[in-house]
Each structure stands twice: as C-alpha cells, then as structure tokens.
Design a protein around this motif. Structure first.
Motif, PDB file in Angstrom:
ATOM      1  N   THR A 199      51.990 -45.270  75.463  1.00 26.59           N
ATOM      2  CA  THR A 199      51.751 -46.602  75.480  1.00 26.59           C
ATOM      3  C   THR A 199      50.436 -47.194  74.809  1.00 26.59           C
ATOM      4  N   LYS A 200      49.573 -46.037  74.730  1.00 28.09           N
ATOM      5  CA  LYS A 200      48.084 -46.596  74.295  1.00 28.09           C
ATOM      6  C   LYS A 200      47.509 -45.696  73.096  1.00 28.09           C
ATOM      7  N   TYR A 201      48.175 -44.657  73.134  1.00 24.42           N
ATOM      8  CA  TYR A 201      47.524 -43.556  72.256  1.00 24.42           C
ATOM      9  C   TYR A 201      48.640 -42.863  71.471  1.00 24.42           C
TER      10      TYR A 201
ATOM     11  N   ASP B 155      41.302 -42.349  80.135  1.00 27.95           N
ATOM     12  CA  ASP B 155      40.985 -43.542  79.414  1.00 27.95           C
ATOM     13  C   ASP B 155      39.461 -43.654  79.153  1.00 27.95           C
TER      14      ASP B 155
END
Length: 320
Positions: free
Chosen positions: A86-88, A311
C-alpha cells in the motif's frame, strides 16, 4: 395468535434471515479480489529466479525487497508484502532452489557470493539504477549483507529478523563464547550448524522427509501458520550451509565491519542473543527492536511494531 399465523411468521422470519445472509454473501463475493502480484523471472548463471512484484512501480514508490531463508520459500513474507504494497514497491523473490526458481544447484552455485549476485540480478531487473530497502530473515539477510559488503551504496536500509550477517555473527559468537555459560547455551546452534555443513548428510536428511517433518512440527507447536516447504526445495538449497557457513561463521569471515545507512535487527524469541552480541561495534548505525513471535508469525504477533520501524528506516534513508 392462531398457530397457523405463528407458523407463517416463523417461516417468514427464517426466509428473511436467509435472504439477508445470502445478500451479504453475494455482496462479499462481488468485492474485487486482492490484487495479484506481477510475476516474472530474472536470470543469473543460467538459473531462472522467480519474482513477484506488488503495489506501485519502482518509479512511483521506494522499493522494498524481501526473500526467505531456509527451509521454506519466500511465501513466509507474502502477508507482509501485501500489507507493505500500500506504500511501497515490494519485490518478493525465491532464491535458487526454492519455489519456481531453478533447482539445478551445487555447493559452488549456492555460495554466498553467488546468492548475493543473484540478488543483484533481481534488483537490476525490478528497480534498475535505484537504491533499495531490504526486509528479510536468515539466508535472505546473510546474502544481502554480502551484497552490501561487495557493492556498497545500493542498499539504503537493511532490516533483518535475527542475525543480519554470517560474518558478523562470527565475531558475536567469539565474544559471547568468552563466557563459559554462554558457550554452553550456544552448543545446540553449533551442533546444528555443524550437521548442516557436513558432506551429503543434509541432503539425505532433507530427502528422507525428516527435515520437513521436524520443521513442520516446530512451526505447528508454536501455533504458527504453515510454512511452504517441499523436499525438492530443501534438497536443492540446503548445501548453501556447507558452501559458506564453515568459512564465514567459522574460521574465515570476509569482513569485520559492515557499513550501511541503517542496519535494523528485529530480535525474536526464536533467536539466540549470542548471534548479535557486540553487533553495534561492527556496523555504523544499528537499530535493535525486540519483537514477539517467531520468524514465521511476526506478521501476526508484532506487525504494527515491525511495520512502524520499517517505515522509520525507509523515511530516514529515502531522501538522504
């Protein structure tokens, strides 16, 4: 109320409930399925290496690479890969001898140097010209530390569950071994590593099904989800122990200091503290975090903590 009316209302209530349940089931089944990873192959030394990519591309987000250890393939990180996507840009790959990757291996082909260069082939294909972040365990950590030693600058952060390097573990064991009590505690590890480093015996144990049953029982007794293991994988990849462990962990480590922007170690109850004793003196920036669970269930036991620390490491190094 007449019995017939009561009976009719009962049937109506059951029917309405059934309709509601059916409607919910249809609605749930109509939800879009989880996005399937993009599958491809890299190649190194003529061996195909199976790769799965999740989330945005390398041009759209930082790249985080993960792979498994031994035994078992990289599906140990499947749940984490989907969450991190979802982020990377997440790259999960199976090393030679595992999963859909090629199984035609030998001691020489399974050397730490070759495993490291195989990692290089994977990131050259999935994130060409870009630095990457790493989140692994076991042999995944050892080979990426080897890559960083031989090709400094490409890995921005290296996060490992347990000991991050065979070579640095050599110095940790030497230091902890000065205490007789600690040496006794380390004996099970020494015996285990010694058995895996012998000629032919590891392959015989794996081919017999003993290794698969032994590890499967251990995972089950800990309440962990099953790990994807097969006799074929275990036989093809177990010689990596014999290829590198006696020299790197034993008598001839290649390096005593590893410089990396961030080396993050998640220490689980499964891990021997002796494998990282004094590690802060052998790298420039060590982050150490205690987690619950094991190498196989960290995503269930400690995911909020692990995710938050990943993160932080990525944010701290992404714009350096």
């Amino acid at each position: 109320m007449k019995p017939t009316r009561t009976l009719w209302l009962t049937f109506a209530t059951i029917a309405a409930t059934a309709a509601l349940v059916t409607s919910s089931a249809v609605s749930a089944s109509a939800d879009p399925p989880a996005e399937q990873p993009r599958h491809s192959f890299a190649e190194y030394q003529g061996i195909p290496i199976s790769i799965y990519e999740y989330g945005p591309s390398a041009d759209e987000a930082p790249t985080l690479v993960t792979t498994g250890g031994w035994p078992g393939d990289s599906t140990i990180f499947e749940t984490a890969a989907r969450k991190l996507a979802t982020k990377y840009h997440v790259v999960r790959y199976d090393q030679r001898g595992e999963g859909l990757s090629g199984h035609n291996t030998t001691d020489e082909l399974n050397s730490l140097e070759n495993l490291a260069d195989e990692f290089g082939a994977v990131i050259d294909k999935t994130a060409p010209g870009k630095h990457v972040h790493v989140f692994t365990e076991g042999w995944g950590s050892f080979l990426t530390s080897e890559y960083q030693f031989r090709h400094p600058g490409r890995i921005a952060s290296l996060s490992a569950i347990g000991a991050p390097s065979l070579d640095l573990a050599h110095y940790a064991l030497v230091e902890s071994g000065r205490d007789p009590a600690e040496f006794v505690k380390n004996m099970p590890n020494i015996v285990w590593y010694g058995a895996l480093s012998t000629p032919a015996l590891p392959e015989l144990m794996a081919a017999s099904g003993f290794d698969e049953a032994f590890f499967g029982a251990g995972v089950a007794s800990a309440g962990d989800p099953p790990v994807t293991m097969s006799k074929e994988d275990m036989v093809a990849s177990v010689s990596r122990y014999r290829a590198s462990l006696p020299t790197r962990l034993g008598y001839a480590p290649a390096y005593s200091f590893l410089e990396v922007p961030i080396m993050q170690v998640f220490q689980s109850p499964d891990d021997s503290p002796a494998m990282i004793t004094g590690l802060a003196g052998h790298t420039n920036n060590l982050w150490l975090t205690e987690i619950e669970g094991s190498h196989t269930n960290f995503a269930a036991k400690s995911w909020p903590l692990v995710s938050a620390e990943l993160d932080k490491a990525i944010a701290a190094t992404e714009h350096r």
